[in-house]
Design an enzyme around this catalytic site. Sequence first.
Site, PDB file in Angstrom:
ATOM      1  N   LYS A 179       0.847  -1.208   0.000  1.00 57.51           N
ATOM      2  CA  LYS A 179       0.000   0.000   0.000  1.00 57.51           C
ATOM      3  C   LYS A 179       0.876   1.249   0.000  1.00 57.51           C
ATOM      4  CE  LYS A 179      -0.301  -0.213   5.029  1.00 57.51           C
ATOM      5  NZ  LYS A 179      -0.974  -0.925   6.117  1.00 57.51           N
ATOM      6  N   ARG A 225     -11.358   0.298  14.564  1.00 64.35           N
ATOM      7  CA  ARG A 225     -11.158   1.106  13.369  1.00 64.35           C
ATOM      8  C   ARG A 225     -11.908   0.462  12.216  1.00 64.35           C
ATOM      9  NH1 ARG A 225      -5.121   1.488  10.842  1.00 64.35           N
ATOM     10  NH2 ARG A 225      -5.571  -0.728  10.586  1.00 64.35           N
ATOM     11  N   TYR A 264      13.349  32.732   4.072  1.00 69.01           N
ATOM     12  CA  TYR A 264      12.187  33.393   4.678  1.00 69.01           C
ATOM     13  C   TYR A 264      12.370  33.562   6.183  1.00 69.01           C
ATOM     14  CZ  TYR A 264       9.678  32.241   0.366  1.00 69.01           C
ATOM     15  OH  TYR A 264       9.278  32.123  -0.943  1.00 69.01           O
ATOM     16  N   MET A 299       8.527  25.806  -0.223  1.00 67.91           N
ATOM     17  CA  MET A 299       7.588  24.888  -0.869  1.00 67.91           C
ATOM     18  C   MET A 299       8.301  23.920  -1.813  1.00 67.91           C
ATOM     19  SD  MET A 299       4.026  25.801  -2.794  1.00 67.91           S
ATOM     20  CE  MET A 299       3.237  26.483  -1.370  1.00 67.91           C
TER      21      MET A 299
HETATM   22  C1  LIG Z   1      -0.124  -1.994   6.635  1.00 65.71           C
HETATM   23  C2  LIG Z   1      -0.695  -3.263   7.077  1.00 65.71           C
HETATM   24  C3  LIG Z   1       0.129  -4.345   7.417  1.00 65.71           C
HETATM   25  C4  LIG Z   1       1.637  -4.256   7.436  1.00 65.71           C
HETATM   26  O1  LIG Z   1       2.104  -3.710   8.634  1.00 65.71           O
HETATM   27  P1  LIG Z   1       3.663  -3.495   8.883  1.00 65.71           P
HETATM   28  O2  LIG Z   1       3.739  -3.064  10.298  1.00 65.71           O
HETATM   29  O3  LIG Z   1       4.098  -2.432   7.941  1.00 65.71           O
HETATM   30  O4  LIG Z   1       4.321  -4.792   8.613  1.00 65.71           O
HETATM   31  C5  LIG Z   1      -0.476  -5.537   7.766  1.00 65.71           C
HETATM   32  N1  LIG Z   1      -1.819  -5.647   7.784  1.00 65.71           N
HETATM   33  C6  LIG Z   1      -2.638  -4.628   7.449  1.00 65.71           C
HETATM   34  C7  LIG Z   1      -4.112  -4.818   7.487  1.00 65.71           C
HETATM   35  C8  LIG Z   1      -2.116  -3.406   7.104  1.00 65.71           C
HETATM   36  O5  LIG Z   1      -2.932  -2.391   6.787  1.00 65.71           O
END
Ligand SMILES: *Cc1c(COP(=O)(O)O)cnc(C)c1O
Length: 379
Positions: free
Chosen positions: A40, A134, A272, A320
């Site tokens: 992801k 969650r 700045y 920026m």
């Molecule tokens: C991101 C995620 C992981 C991986 O977690 P890490 O700590 O990066 O290994 C595993 N399961 C779910 C559902 C996640 O969203």
Amino acid sequence: MPDAAGSWLTIEVDRSALTRNITVFRRLVGPSTRLMAVVKADAYGHGLLIASDAFLAGGADLLGVHSMAEAARLRAGGVTAPILVLGPVNRAEAETAVQLEVEITVASLPACRAAADSGGPLQVHLKVETGVNRQGLVEAEISEAVDVLRASGAIEVVGLSSHFADIEDTTDHTFAKAQMARFAGYRDSLAANGLDGLALHMSCSASALLWDRSHRDIARVGISAYGVWPSKETLVSVRQRGREEVALEPAVTWRVAVSQVRLVPAGETVGYGRSWKAMTDSRVAVLPVGFSDGWPRALSGGGHVLIRGRRAPLIGRVCMNLCMADVTHIPEAEAGDPAVLLGSQGEEIITPEMLADLLGTIPYEVLTLPGPTWTRVPL
Ligand SMILES: *Cc1c(COP(=O)(O)O)cnc(C)c1O
């Protein structure tokens, strides 16, 4: 000077390091566990397709993404491996999942209905609530969820998942163990609803590093596949428990080309708010990277970059799209030099942990800072 690809901002991705890291987990979780590489957030900033290819080459069985859009990018990029969407999926996305043969997670009753309405055939994983509060169905929703999915006739429930709430932040894993016990309760109530033999999965890098088989049937590994320990606490726990302290290799170098080196006379200020003043005649490197590129303004006056293998302190405010570094002590520095923001150069290194400490955050956030203005270049 931009590099050959025309980019000033380059993330070099060491594919073989990614492959070696996932191979470590392939061995750690054993042959009877399916290994999911979590890709992801553009593969934690490494580039979705680059990282996915490297992980599949190293023995990952399936890929985990957050969104259906990421799954579609993988399929468009020619990835045929199994994919599981870990985040929410609406009705239209469930239909796309059917077309692209992507497995989805259903974590609420509306999500069950969206999956059912897609018409299928579709493989789904039920996500259940064990303590994060969650995402996840609660115990009282289970039988209705099963009914909704069953009524559609074309939805196959293949997995049961949950997620740890308190594992990286502590060396006390009492709560994590309580979550595992709750998870087992859900498995039993699903079995009572006629759903047996589901692939169970409740893991992340930390749990895979800490325990055998806590991941059950599918080990989901993210951050450590990118060569980064989930936290100091995880490393300490691994040592305390006498677990193998595996070798993990970070795989990215963030590089920006110096656009110019300026002479700033003693007494002049830079940037700045005039927050930095030259105490002697100074040489200042200008770097075309700023907070809109994911190089946080909070690093103003605190961070470093590496130029010609030496540390150059950031001076003045990060802007920026630009920032400045003092190179008075690096007389050979010149326009076109590569400056490293994360990674190593010569004998020096800037790690995700160092940047996380400076920014008051975790390495996960650091790795995902660079956005689309960066070109990812596989090595
Ligand atoms: C991101 C995620 C992981 C991986 O977690 P890490 O700590 O990066 O290994 C595993 N399961 C779910 C559902 C996640 O969203």
